[in-house]
Design an enzyme around this catalytic site. Sequence first.
Site, mmCIF file in Angstrom:
data_model
loop_
_atom_site.group_PDB
_atom_site.id
_atom_site.type_symbol
_atom_site.label_atom_id
_atom_site.label_comp_id
_atom_site.label_asym_id
_atom_site.label_seq_id
_atom_site.Cartn_x
_atom_site.Cartn_y
_atom_site.Cartn_z
ATOM 1 N N ARG A 86 0.841 -1.210 0.000
ATOM 2 C CA ARG A 86 0.000 0.000 0.000
ATOM 3 C C ARG A 86 0.872 1.254 0.000
ATOM 4 N NH1 ARG A 86 -1.552 1.651 4.781
ATOM 5 N NH2 ARG A 86 -2.281 -0.365 5.507
ATOM 6 N N TYR A 112 -15.463 17.729 -16.037
ATOM 7 C CA TYR A 112 -16.018 16.374 -16.085
ATOM 8 C C TYR A 112 -17.096 16.213 -15.001
ATOM 9 C CZ TYR A 112 -16.194 11.354 -15.202
ATOM 10 O OH TYR A 112 -16.619 10.076 -14.972
ATOM 11 N N ASP A 143 -6.356 19.244 -14.692
ATOM 12 C CA ASP A 143 -6.699 17.916 -15.194
ATOM 13 C C ASP A 143 -6.254 17.851 -16.654
ATOM 14 O OD1 ASP A 143 -7.939 15.632 -16.234
ATOM 15 O OD2 ASP A 143 -9.594 15.768 -14.789
ATOM 16 N N LYS A 159 -7.380 6.824 -19.637
ATOM 17 C CA LYS A 159 -7.638 7.357 -20.971
ATOM 18 C C LYS A 159 -6.389 7.257 -21.855
ATOM 19 C CE LYS A 159 -11.707 8.201 -19.223
ATOM 20 N NZ LYS A 159 -11.662 8.683 -17.905
HETATM 21 N N1 PLP Z 1 -11.010 13.659 -15.452
HETATM 22 C C1 PLP Z 1 -11.531 13.621 -16.689
HETATM 23 C C2 PLP Z 1 -11.315 14.785 -17.609
HETATM 24 C C3 PLP Z 1 -12.270 12.519 -17.113
HETATM 25 O O1 PLP Z 1 -12.801 12.504 -18.355
HETATM 26 C C4 PLP Z 1 -12.475 11.437 -16.207
HETATM 27 C C5 PLP Z 1 -13.267 10.257 -16.601
HETATM 28 O O2 PLP Z 1 -13.899 10.222 -17.626
HETATM 29 C C6 PLP Z 1 -11.923 11.524 -14.935
HETATM 30 C C7 PLP Z 1 -11.184 12.638 -14.587
HETATM 31 C C8 PLP Z 1 -12.118 10.419 -13.927
HETATM 32 O O3 PLP Z 1 -11.248 9.363 -14.200
HETATM 33 P P1 PLP Z 1 -11.544 7.835 -13.793
HETATM 34 O O4 PLP Z 1 -12.731 7.390 -14.585
HETATM 35 O O5 PLP Z 1 -10.278 7.132 -14.138
HETATM 36 O O6 PLP Z 1 -11.814 7.824 -12.331
#
Ligand code: PLP
Length: 384
Positions: free
Chosen positions: A50, A102, A174, A199
Amino acid sequence: MTAHIKPETIAATYGVASDAAFGAISPPLVLSSTFAFEGYERAGRYDYGRAGNPNRDMLGEALAALEGGAGAVVTSSGMAAIDLVLGQLGSADRVIAPHDCYGGTLRLLKARAAKRQFQLSIVDLSDTSALDGALAASPALVLIETPSNPLMRIVDIADITARAKVAGAVTMVDNTFLSPALQQPITLGADYVVHSTTKFLNGHSDVIGGAVVAARAEDAERLRTWSNVIGSAGSPFDAWLTLRGLRTLYARIERQQATAAVIAAFLKQQPQVTAVHYPGLADHPGHALALRQQRGFGAMLSFELAGGVEPVRNFCQNVHVLTLAESLGGMESLVAHPATMTHADMGAEGRQITGISDQLLRLSIGLEHVDDLVADIAQALGGQ
Ligand code: PLP
């Protein structure tokens, strides 16, 4: 890694041939949850999975090098990465978040704020006076997402981070939609970069994962400690797969964005399409800014169809090469309907304020031949 080595080389080779035990070229997968101490009160580099793991560390080091950060923490999802940073805040702290980020990020922020873990201001970050008004409340953290999901709006990272710094706030960007191949927020002044590694970084739609890259080593260390405290680490196998996916990031994204540009231009000419949101188009409101702060326009775009729900439903049902699914950044092209999928939790009112209409469709462009994608989109628009 020495500074002059190009990012493509770092991505392709980080950790290659580093195995001291067998000389393995591909870094071995270390699944062990615990590690032998060297002696009484003498832990080795690793003691418990962990707290640390070689595969997670290797991925984190590679991501920190690509983003230009001092260190990174690899988490079990993108949401866990964002929450790791939010966990540093107290109830007197204020977070500024973009109104069009998001949907899952907004859901997390609102849920934590409702539990009074911090205070929240949701702001249109492209509106400078609204941002300055929010910054006057001395926030602790400003979250930036650019290009935004799903409307591909671009905001000025260098400008916002500079304003935030004057107000005493740190910034977190992000960078999921572009990856460090196309945008490096830390070089533009950001304190943290977060990723859904699910992604483009992994790129094969077979891992849920996340990462936070910190500009300063002490912040990376604090987050690493906090990750151990709350247990937000991703699995070693996921880190191993993600590093394998990262090897081809630069080649993938170059090809994917070239195809996305062709599709955006094609959609622009279709009479059924009322708007195309792609920063690579000369008439996109963020085009000049994207040219300046990005190294490419990316492989994500969205567009709006005329004529109510029916054409949207037909498009989603008639695609064959594209697949109707959430997520993005994989080798396969996907179409999503934000209003009923990724951004459903925002509610109709929230979507209306943000500009996410029921007519909007989002495309993640993959590695298929561009002709097959254009043909598929053309027939799905025709509804045959
Ligand atoms: N940030 C963005 C821009 C996203 O598009 C997403 C998910 O689609 C996330 C964060 C969250 O990521 P996760 O699905 O890996 O938790």
